[in-house]
Motif scaffolding. Structure first.
Motif, mmCIF file in Angstrom:
data_model
loop_
_atom_site.group_PDB
_atom_site.id
_atom_site.type_symbol
_atom_site.label_atom_id
_atom_site.label_comp_id
_atom_site.label_asym_id
_atom_site.label_seq_id
_atom_site.Cartn_x
_atom_site.Cartn_y
_atom_site.Cartn_z
ATOM 1 N N HIS A 19 0.831 -1.199 0.000
ATOM 2 C CA HIS A 19 0.000 0.000 0.000
ATOM 3 C C HIS A 19 0.872 1.258 0.000
ATOM 4 O O HIS A 19 1.984 1.255 0.522
ATOM 5 C CB HIS A 19 -0.927 0.004 1.207
ATOM 6 C CG HIS A 19 -1.990 -1.050 1.140
ATOM 7 N ND1 HIS A 19 -3.154 -0.867 0.444
ATOM 8 C CD2 HIS A 19 -2.040 -2.308 1.656
ATOM 9 C CE1 HIS A 19 -3.897 -1.967 0.546
ATOM 10 N NE2 HIS A 19 -3.236 -2.855 1.269
ATOM 11 N N GLN A 64 -6.633 1.997 11.136
ATOM 12 C CA GLN A 64 -6.914 2.946 10.076
ATOM 13 C C GLN A 64 -6.540 4.364 10.490
ATOM 14 O O GLN A 64 -6.058 5.161 9.678
ATOM 15 C CB GLN A 64 -8.391 2.888 9.685
ATOM 16 C CG GLN A 64 -8.731 3.690 8.430
ATOM 17 C CD GLN A 64 -7.989 3.215 7.195
ATOM 18 O OE1 GLN A 64 -7.995 2.026 6.883
ATOM 19 N NE2 GLN A 64 -7.327 4.121 6.492
ATOM 20 N N ASP A 104 -5.326 4.528 -3.277
ATOM 21 C CA ASP A 104 -6.661 5.104 -3.450
ATOM 22 C C ASP A 104 -6.479 6.609 -3.625
ATOM 23 O O ASP A 104 -6.262 7.324 -2.647
ATOM 24 C CB ASP A 104 -7.527 4.808 -2.228
ATOM 25 C CG ASP A 104 -8.884 5.500 -2.275
ATOM 26 O OD1 ASP A 104 -9.180 6.191 -3.272
ATOM 27 O OD2 ASP A 104 -9.648 5.356 -1.300
ATOM 28 N N ASN A 144 -12.298 2.179 -1.777
ATOM 29 C CA ASN A 144 -12.441 1.971 -0.341
ATOM 30 C C ASN A 144 -13.834 1.423 -0.058
ATOM 31 O O ASN A 144 -14.832 2.093 -0.333
ATOM 32 C CB ASN A 144 -12.227 3.309 0.372
ATOM 33 C CG ASN A 144 -12.263 3.200 1.876
ATOM 34 O OD1 ASN A 144 -12.831 2.268 2.447
ATOM 35 N ND2 ASN A 144 -11.663 4.169 2.540
ATOM 36 N N ARG A 147 -16.652 3.395 1.720
ATOM 37 C CA ARG A 147 -17.302 4.516 1.051
ATOM 38 C C ARG A 147 -18.378 4.004 0.101
ATOM 39 O O ARG A 147 -18.495 2.804 -0.145
ATOM 40 C CB ARG A 147 -16.258 5.362 0.308
ATOM 41 C CG ARG A 147 -15.183 5.921 1.247
ATOM 42 C CD ARG A 147 -14.214 6.813 0.523
ATOM 43 N NE ARG A 147 -14.870 8.020 0.027
ATOM 44 C CZ ARG A 147 -14.222 9.035 -0.537
ATOM 45 N NH1 ARG A 147 -12.905 8.981 -0.683
ATOM 46 N NH2 ARG A 147 -14.872 10.085 -0.967
ATOM 47 N N SER A 173 -10.250 -2.183 -0.948
ATOM 48 C CA SER A 173 -9.556 -2.392 0.313
ATOM 49 C C SER A 173 -10.370 -1.877 1.490
ATOM 50 O O SER A 173 -11.507 -1.451 1.337
ATOM 51 C CB SER A 173 -8.178 -1.711 0.273
ATOM 52 O OG SER A 173 -8.327 -0.311 0.065
ATOM 53 N N ASN A 174 -9.762 -1.888 2.654
ATOM 54 C CA ASN A 174 -10.324 -1.500 3.940
ATOM 55 C C ASN A 174 -11.080 -2.668 4.571
ATOM 56 O O ASN A 174 -11.039 -3.784 4.075
ATOM 57 C CB ASN A 174 -11.179 -0.230 3.835
ATOM 58 C CG ASN A 174 -11.111 0.626 5.107
ATOM 59 O OD1 ASN A 174 -11.467 0.183 6.184
ATOM 60 N ND2 ASN A 174 -10.635 1.855 4.959
#
Length: 354
Positions: A19, A64, A104, A144, A147, A173-174
Motif C-alpha cells: 500500500h 486505520q 486510493d 475503499n 465509502r 480495500s479496507n
C-alpha cells in the motif's frame, strides 16, 4: 552442522501487495512530521511498530487512524516523489525486480488537486523511480469499501483511463466487515472492460464467504490476502483450479490478530493444495517488516527449503502484470539463485541503481 542457506536478499522477487502510504520508511515519517510540526502518536514514534489488532471494528479503527495520521505527513509533490523512490530502493535492496503499488487517489485528492492530478503525479514519480533504480513499477488503483459504491465507479473510470499508461489493476480495500462486496460489482465491470486485473482484498478479516463474493461478483484474478480460503476445501479447490493468485502477507496477518503466530499462517497448506501464492509486505510502516522479511519469517516458521522459496518467488512473477521480458529475466535469475552454491554464490545486488 547446519547447511548454509541462500541469501533471501538476493532472491529475485515481484512485490504485488504494497500500500502507498504503508510503504513509507519509518525515518521518513518522523522527518516529515517534524518538518511540519505534526505530533505523531507514540505508537508511531517510540513504541513503533505499533501493537495492532483487527479482532473487532474498534481495533481496525485504530489501525486505520494510524494509517491516516501517517498519510497526513505527505504534503508536497516532493514528499510523494520521495516516498515512491524510497519504496523502490527498498524493494531493490531486498531482491525486488517488479512492484505493483496500490493507492486510493481519493485519499490524497484534497491536497494534490483532485484524483486525476494525484494519479498523474504518482505515475510520474513511478517513471522517475523506475529509471533511477531499475525496478519495474506499476500502479493498482483501489476503491475503499467503507465509502459509497458510486465512489468506486468514479475510481474505476479513472483507472480505465490509465489502463495503458501504468495502471494494471483495480482493487477494493479496507475493513472486509463493512459494506457489501456485491455492491461494488458495477465498478469492477468498468475496470474489467478496460483490461485491468481485478485485485480486491478478501479472505483476511472475513473468511470464505467474502472470498466467494470476490470471485462471483468482482471476478477477482488475484486476491489481496485470501489466506482464509483454507477454511473451505471446496473453495480452495476452486481457487486453485481457476488460477487465482493469493497475495499472502504473513506478518500483517499476525499483527492484526488473524493468526496467533507465524507458524499458524497456513502457507504450507496453500502450497500443498497447489495454490499460487505471492508474498507481500502490505504496510511495512505499520507492521515493521518489508518484503524480504515475509520470506524470512515463512522460512523460519515453516522450515521452507530454498527450492520452495524459489518457487514462491517464481509464482510472484507469474501472478504479476509485469511485461514478458521482465518476467522472463526474473524467472531466469531465480533459477540461477536456486542453483548457485549457497556458500559461494554470486552477489546479484548489482541489479538496479539508486
Amino acid at each position: 552442522m547446519t547447511e548454509p542457506r541462500r541469501d533471501l536478499g538476493l532472491l529475485p522477487k515481484a512485490h504485488l501487495h504494497l500500500h502507498f502510504t504503508g510503504s513509507m520508511r519509518h525515518d521518513t515519517l518522523l522527518e516529515l512530521a517534524a518538518r511540519d510540526g505534526i505530533v505523531l502518536p507514540e505508537s508511531l514514534v517510540s513504541e513503533w511498530p505499533p501493537e495492532l489488532s483487527a479482532a473487532d471494528e474498534k481495533g481496525w479503527f485504530r489501525f486505520q487512524r494510524l494509517y491516516d495520521v501517517a498519510r497526513s505527513v505527505l504534503r508536497t509533490e516532493g514528499d510523494v516523489r520521495r516516498l515512491v523512490l524510497e519504496a523502490a530502493e527498498d524493494d531493490v535492496r531486498e531482491g525486488g525486480r517488479w512492484l505493483e503499488i496500490q493507492v486510493d487517489p481519493s485519499g490524497y485528492a484534497a491536497k494534490f488537486g483532485g484524483i486525476t492530478a494525484f494519479t498523474d503525479l504518482v505515475l510520474d514519480c513511478v517513471r522517475d523511480a523506475s529509471e533511477r533504480t531499475g525496478l519495474g513499477i506499476a500502479l493498482v488503483i483501489a476503491a475503499n469499501r467503507t465509502r459509497h459504491p458510486m465512489d468506486a465507479r468514479t475510481l474505476a473510470r479513472l483507472a480505465a483511463q490509465y489502463a495503458d499508461r501504468g495502471v494494471v489493476g483495480f482493487g477494493l480495500s479496507n475493513d472486509e466487515r463493512r459494506g457489501s462486496t456485491a455492491d461494488f460489482a458495477p465498478a469492477f465491470r468498468i475496470a474489467e472492460r478496460a483490461g485491468l486485473l481485478m485485485v480486491p482484498h478478501g479472505g483476511e478479516l472475513v473468511g470464505a464467504a467474502n472470498i466467494r463474493a470476490c470471485l462471483d461478483h468482482l471476478h477477482a484474478g488475484r486476491l489481496g490476502h485470501g489466506v482464509r480460503v483454507v477454511e473451505d476445501p471446496a473453495l480452495l479447490e476452486r481457487v486453485v483450479e481457476s488460477g487465482v493468485a493469493l497475495e499472502v502477507c504473513p506478518v500483517s496477518n499476525v499483527a492484526l490478530g488473524v493468526y496467533s503466530d507465524l507458524t499458524s499462517v497456513p502457507l504450507t497448506q496453500l502450497l500443498d493444495a497447489g495454490a499460487t501464492v505471492a508474498l507481500g509486505a502490505d504496510d511495512p510502516l505499520l507492521f515493521g517488516s518489508r518484503l524480504e522479511g515475509q520470506y524470512a519469517t515463512m522460512r523460519a516458521a515453516h522450515d521452507l527449503s530454498d527450492d520452495t522459496l524459489a518457487e514462491l518467488a517464481r509464482m510472484s512473477f507469474r501472478a504479476s502484470r509485469a511485461p514478458s521480458d521482465v518476467k522472463d529475466a526474473g524467472l531466469a535469475a531465480i533459477d540461477a539463485w536456486a542453483t548457485n552454491d549457497p556458500a559461494t554464490g554470486p552477489d546479484d545486488r548489482s541489479f538496479g541503481s539508486s
